[in-house]
Design an enzyme around this catalytic site. Structure first.
Site, PDB file in Angstrom:
ATOM      1  N   GLU A  21       0.436  -1.386   0.038  1.00 16.07           N
ATOM      2  CA  GLU A  21      -0.163  -0.478   0.055  1.00 16.07           C
ATOM      3  C   GLU A  21       0.985   1.002   0.148  1.00 16.07           C
ATOM      4  OE1 GLU A  21      -4.380  -2.016   2.056  1.00 16.07           O
ATOM      5  OE2 GLU A  21      -2.616  -0.667   3.870  1.00 16.07           O
ATOM      6  N   CYS A  49       5.455  -4.074  15.806  1.00 22.26           N
ATOM      7  CA  CYS A  49       5.281  -3.135  16.477  1.00 22.26           C
ATOM      8  C   CYS A  49       3.811  -3.532  16.940  1.00 22.26           C
ATOM      9  CB  CYS A  49       5.130  -1.711  15.475  1.00 22.26           C
ATOM     10  SG  CYS A  49       6.764  -1.509  15.516  1.00 22.26           S
ATOM     11  N   CYS A  53       0.688  -1.131  15.229  1.00 19.61           N
ATOM     12  CA  CYS A  53       0.534  -1.061  14.170  1.00 19.61           C
ATOM     13  C   CYS A  53       0.261  -2.305  13.777  1.00 19.61           C
ATOM     14  CB  CYS A  53       2.556  -1.122  13.492  1.00 19.61           C
ATOM     15  SG  CYS A  53       2.470  -0.778  11.602  1.00 19.61           S
ATOM     16  N   GLY A  75       6.943  -1.767   6.259  1.00 18.92           N
ATOM     17  CA  GLY A  75       7.853  -1.743   6.360  1.00 18.92           C
ATOM     18  C   GLY A  75       9.098  -1.373   7.025  1.00 18.92           C
ATOM     19  N   GLU A  76       9.920  -1.851   7.618  1.00 19.12           N
ATOM     20  CA  GLU A  76      11.697  -1.021   8.845  1.00 19.12           C
ATOM     21  C   GLU A  76      12.355  -0.897   6.702  1.00 19.12           C
ATOM     22  OE1 GLU A  76      12.700   0.078  10.776  1.00 19.12           O
ATOM     23  OE2 GLU A  76      14.199   0.776   9.496  1.00 19.12           O
ATOM     24  N   SER A 136      11.964   6.881   8.258  1.00 20.67           N
ATOM     25  CA  SER A 136      11.654   6.653  10.005  1.00 20.67           C
ATOM     26  C   SER A 136      12.028   5.245   9.913  1.00 20.67           C
ATOM     27  CB  SER A 136       9.994   7.155   9.654  1.00 20.67           C
ATOM     28  OG  SER A 136       9.247   6.363  10.665  1.00 20.67           O
ATOM     29  N   SER A 161      11.060   6.037  15.717  1.00 20.33           N
ATOM     30  CA  SER A 161       9.443   5.687  16.091  1.00 20.33           C
ATOM     31  C   SER A 161       9.867   5.364  17.685  1.00 20.33           C
ATOM     32  CB  SER A 161       9.455   4.628  15.965  1.00 20.33           C
ATOM     33  OG  SER A 161       8.415   4.602  14.038  1.00 20.33           O
ATOM     34  N   LEU A 162       9.841   6.125  18.306  1.00 16.92           N
ATOM     35  CA  LEU A 162      10.476   6.128  20.223  1.00 16.92           C
ATOM     36  C   LEU A 162       8.579   5.771  20.634  1.00 16.92           C
ATOM     37  CD1 LEU A 162      12.651   6.722  21.368  1.00 16.92           C
ATOM     38  CD2 LEU A 162      11.636   9.179  22.067  1.00 16.92           C
ATOM     39  N   HIS A 163       7.947   6.366  21.081  1.00 13.61           N
ATOM     40  CA  HIS A 163       6.563   5.581  21.102  1.00 13.61           C
ATOM     41  C   HIS A 163       6.124   5.002  22.601  1.00 13.61           C
ATOM     42  CE1 HIS A 163       5.426   5.437  16.972  1.00 13.61           C
ATOM     43  NE2 HIS A 163       5.972   4.542  16.964  1.00 13.61           N
ATOM     44  N   ASN A 216      -4.478   4.883  16.144  1.00 11.51           N
ATOM     45  CA  ASN A 216      -5.657   5.064  15.523  1.00 11.51           C
ATOM     46  C   ASN A 216      -5.899   3.043  15.525  1.00 11.51           C
ATOM     47  OD1 ASN A 216      -5.335   7.362  13.113  1.00 11.51           O
ATOM     48  ND2 ASN A 216      -3.188   6.477  12.801  1.00 11.51           N
ATOM     49  N   CYS A 239      -2.014   6.367  10.092  1.00  6.53           N
ATOM     50  CA  CYS A 239      -1.008   5.649  10.429  1.00  6.53           C
ATOM     51  C   CYS A 239      -0.574   4.549  11.909  1.00  6.53           C
ATOM     52  CB  CYS A 239       0.117   6.646  11.571  1.00  6.53           C
ATOM     53  SG  CYS A 239       1.642   7.176  11.454  1.00  6.53           S
TER      54      CYS A 239
END
Ligand code: SF4
Length: 411
Positions: free
Chosen positions: A125, A149, A152, A200-201, A232, A254-256, A333, A376
């Site tokens: 996507e 994650c 996600c 993906g990373e 990212s 992406s700390l989070h 989300n 996201c």
């Protein structure tokens, strides 16, 4: 996008902990070669291998490059600076491809999401987010993801394979087709920014992401400035310096979470590369300064990472490493089956205020494209939906396979 723990301890839980090399899609024997994603030199070599002499190969490579990346040509017929008989010769041997579009959806807020298909039949996507002063394309780097994650949706999908450089740059080409943005204009484009934040990373598909972004940044081609591109990562520490040196775009992390316990849960890569190690790597990121700050993504999860203490700890950490930082607060989300809830509005505002009061910008992102699952952390291709039990089984198998082989270079 994403990064986990030390050396070779076995990692419990549901994720694939190492960047396992995955096969590229091989061109079918005798099938025309797709020129999208090749560098100028690679196009010249491909033309020479097909029989053009060196001088012709060089000249035609330059013309074809301009036609593909400046004019958006998708066939040799459209390349009017090449003589007709020669166009037919090229068309027999080469193609200028685009990913196939399976579905295009438009959100009530104008966000567009495309479900795309690779030639070997896998879905992925991309998302376009229009704003008053910019338009941002969110580009995928892998089909699925190894990192799982917890917040996600893509992370519930196993990794199918890396996208090729052509499939990555092809997303940008397709968006330009759809927005009617050919030939390339230096100013006033709707598609003005790119974020490598789709599925993906990107740092687990380093070479292809680098090659694709070099094409995107090429002044004779798509011509997007590196300042308008953001990569990212979940924190693949060993690749971050290389990303700065060889790609040189803006960095987002992406700390989070700010404690080991919570980040281990939310971004399992934290078990391999912990918060302090990650922030040290951010401090060493080439080109980061006050004019080019590092963005720290922080998803707001009710009662998990959203307390006043969390906000203060975030400030302390960013100060400790003297990071030129900006924090993006992302209201969570939701997606089907998730165990998390979004923090209350007041809580998000309070968190933002604490960080702002410390002199660090911490805007609250407005969720975009929620109604079409384009926001996201919501991306996941329809064809890859699997039950949690099935995912756990695949993951356990993968874990056994991984334990049977030595861990490759990274980390
Ligand atoms: S946020 Fe999602 S896509 Fe990004 S690394 Fe984590 S699991 Fe993968």
């Amino acid at each position: 996008m994403g990064a986990l723990m030390t050396a070779s301890m076995p990692i419990p839980g549901h994720f694939d902990p190492v960047p396992v090399p995955r096969p590229q899609v091989a061109a079918l024997d005798g099938a025309p070669v797709d020129l999208v994603g090749l560098s100028k030199d690679e196009i010249r070599t491909a033309l020479a291998d097909a029989g053009l002499d060196e001088r012709q190969a060089k000249l035609r490579a330059k013309q074809i490059w301009h036609q593909i990346y400046h004019r958006g040509a998708t066939s040799f017929d459209a390349m009017s600076d090449i003589a007709k008989p020669q166009r037919a010769w090229f068309a027999e041997r080469f193609v200028v491809g685009r990913p196939d579009v399976v579905l295009e959806q438009v959100s009530t807020d104008g966000t567009r999401k495309w479900l795309l298909k690779t030639p070997d039949g896998h879905d992925f996507e991309m998302v376009f987010i229009p704003d008053a002063d910019r338009g941002t394309l969110c580009v995928s780097s892998q089909i699925g993801c190894t990192l799982n994650c917890a917040f996600c949706f893509t992370g519930t999908m196993r990794l199918v394979r890396n996208l090729t450089a052509g499939e990555i740059v092809g997303q940008v080409m397709l968006a330009r087709d759809s927005l009617g943005e050919w030939p390339s204009q230096p100013e006033g484009r709707m598609l003005s920014n790119i974020v490598m934040m789709g599925m993906g990373e990107p740092l687990y598909n380093f070479d292809n992401v680098r090659d694709a972004l070099r094409i995107v940044m090429d002044g004779d081609g798509l011509g997007l400035s590196r300042r308008r591109i953001t990569l990212s990562t979940s924190g693949v520490v060993p690749m971050m310096v290389r990303a700065g040196e060889e790609i040189g775009v803006n960095l987002a992390v992406s700390l989070h979470a700010v404690t080991k316990e919570v980040r281990d849960e939310i971004v399992p890569l934290n078990r391999k590369y912990g918060i302090e190690e990650l922030l040290e790597a951010c401090a060493a990121y080439p080109g980061a300064n006050n004019a080019r700050r590092i963005t720290f993504e922080y998803v707001m999860l009710k009662d998990r990472n959203d307390s006043d203490d969390d906000a203060r700890e975030l400030v302390r950490l960013l100060r400790k490493y003297k990071l030129p930082a900006k924090v993006n607060l992302i209201p969570f989300n939701p997606w089907p089956g998730t165990a998390y809830e979004c923090s209350d509005e007041d809580r998000v505002r309070r968190f933002s205020d604490i960080v702002f009061e410390a002199g660090i910008s911490a805007p609250i992102r407005r969720p975009r494209g929620r109604d079409i699952m384009a926001a996201c952390g919501q991306l996941k291709s329809a064809a890859e939906k699997k039950s949690r039990a099935e995912l756990d089984r695949i993951s356990a198998e993968k874990q056994r396979e991984l334990e049977a082989v030595a861990e490759p270079g990274l980390g």
